[in-house]
Design an enzyme around this catalytic site. Structure first.
Site, PDB file in Angstrom:
ATOM      1  N   HIS A 164      -8.402   6.981  -7.621  1.00  0.00           N
ATOM      2  CA  HIS A 164      -7.367   6.393  -7.980  1.00  0.00           C
ATOM      3  C   HIS A 164      -7.463   5.963  -9.557  1.00  0.00           C
ATOM      4  O   HIS A 164      -7.948   4.950  -9.730  1.00  0.00           O
ATOM      5  CB  HIS A 164      -7.056   4.813  -7.150  1.00  0.00           C
ATOM      6  CG  HIS A 164      -6.758   4.887  -6.052  1.00  0.00           C
ATOM      7  ND1 HIS A 164      -5.383   4.922  -5.408  1.00  0.00           N
ATOM      8  CD2 HIS A 164      -7.547   5.096  -4.882  1.00  0.00           C
ATOM      9  CE1 HIS A 164      -5.298   5.009  -4.263  1.00  0.00           C
ATOM     10  NE2 HIS A 164      -6.802   5.118  -3.529  1.00  0.00           N
ATOM     11  N   CYS A 194      -5.740  10.741  -4.208  1.00  0.00           N
ATOM     12  CA  CYS A 194      -6.130  10.171  -3.110  1.00  0.00           C
ATOM     13  C   CYS A 194      -5.061  10.661  -1.706  1.00  0.00           C
ATOM     14  O   CYS A 194      -5.307  11.523  -1.356  1.00  0.00           O
ATOM     15  CB  CYS A 194      -6.149   8.448  -2.964  1.00  0.00           C
ATOM     16  SG  CYS A 194      -7.109   7.841  -1.650  1.00  0.00           S
ATOM     17  N   GLU A 202      -4.946   5.114 -11.259  1.00  0.00           N
ATOM     18  CA  GLU A 202      -3.901   4.004 -11.858  1.00  0.00           C
ATOM     19  C   GLU A 202      -4.437   2.664 -11.635  1.00  0.00           C
ATOM     20  O   GLU A 202      -3.872   1.837 -11.984  1.00  0.00           O
ATOM     21  CB  GLU A 202      -2.740   4.223 -11.009  1.00  0.00           C
ATOM     22  CG  GLU A 202      -2.571   3.900  -9.557  1.00  0.00           C
ATOM     23  CD  GLU A 202      -3.466   4.754  -8.602  1.00  0.00           C
ATOM     24  OE1 GLU A 202      -3.678   4.463  -7.254  1.00  0.00           O
ATOM     25  OE2 GLU A 202      -4.080   5.808  -9.186  1.00  0.00           O
ATOM     26  N   ARG A 237     -11.386   4.307   0.658  1.00  0.00           N
ATOM     27  CA  ARG A 237     -11.043   5.320   1.934  1.00  0.00           C
ATOM     28  C   ARG A 237     -10.665   6.639   1.298  1.00  0.00           C
ATOM     29  O   ARG A 237      -9.696   7.353   1.742  1.00  0.00           O
ATOM     30  CB  ARG A 237      -9.686   4.540   2.641  1.00  0.00           C
ATOM     31  CG  ARG A 237     -10.306   3.249   3.300  1.00  0.00           C
ATOM     32  CD  ARG A 237      -9.179   2.725   4.155  1.00  0.00           C
ATOM     33  NE  ARG A 237      -8.538   3.684   5.331  1.00  0.00           N
ATOM     34  CZ  ARG A 237      -7.756   3.582   5.826  1.00  0.00           C
ATOM     35  NH1 ARG A 237      -6.612   2.797   5.494  1.00  0.00           N
ATOM     36  NH2 ARG A 237      -7.350   4.570   6.620  1.00  0.00           N
TER      37      ARG A 237
END
Length: 206
Positions: free
Chosen positions: A189, A96, A191, A154
């Site tokens: 993401h 990201c 994670e 985002r």
């Protein structure tokens, strides 16, 4: 100059230490990456100063706010050592905002925002909209898995790639994962899920 790791045997060696992965810990989701890396058997080190790059086998550059990551990395004297380490071939997983930090060209950058310019892509900031437009999906990511959980918050997209950059995944017709040498760059993401495929693949290459 990044000092190579020591006391590691060859692949399969019984005395081969678990790889040591640095996690850029200036801002953003570094704790979640530490959790995932630990779960797949890596040792971790939080990286906030240039000296903490020494001896690591790879680095994760997490999501967060890309303009803040840029400002803090420069203020702490970390930007240039990190750029040099990546150019020298340090394996990296960037996610990201981390993708924006390392990209060659940014579209929609904040005023004064810079990037390290080591990943030969043009990336658009906040391409999927605001926080309210966040979404989760499953992706086929080449070289990693056919059903990878991905959270987009985002998130940037990759509008164009340079030579030697391989596109690994796309969503809604937009490229969201690429590989350039030892750098794996994701718009999403991994994670923030319980899916460890991305981190396991990264650590397995170290």
């Amino acid at each position: 100059m990044v000092t190579p790791p020591s006391h590691r045997g060859g692949p399969g060696s019984p005395d081969r230490a678990a790889p040591l992965v640095g996690v850029l810990a200036l801002q953003g989701g570094f704790a979640e990456h530490v959790r995932a890396l630990t779960a797949v058997g890596a040792r971790t080190r939080l990286v906030r100063r240039p000296a903490e790059l020494d001896g690591i086998d790879g680095i994760v550059v997490p999501g967060g706010e890309s303009s803040v990551l840029d400002k803090l990395s420069r203020a702490l004297g970390l930007a240039e050592p990190l750029r040099g380490a990546l150019q020298a071939g340090l394996p990296a997983l960037v996610t990201c905002a981390g993708l924006l930090l390392v990209a060659e060209e940014l579209v929609g950058a904040a005023p004064g925002q810079r990037s390290l310019g080591v990943l030969r892509v043009r990336a658009r900031r906040n391409a999927f909209g605001r926080q309210l437009d966040s979404f989760e999906t499953h992706l086929s990511v080449a070289g990693i898995g056919g059903d990878v959980e991905a959270v987009f918050i985002r998130a940037p997209v990759i509008e164009s790639v340079g030579p030697a950059v391989e596109c690994l995944a796309a969503v809604h017709g937009q490229v969201v994962a690429v590989q350039q040498g030892a750098i794996t760059a994701l718009s999403f993401h991994p994670e923030l899920t319980h899916d460890l495929q991305v981190h396991r693949s990264f650590v397995g290459r170290l």
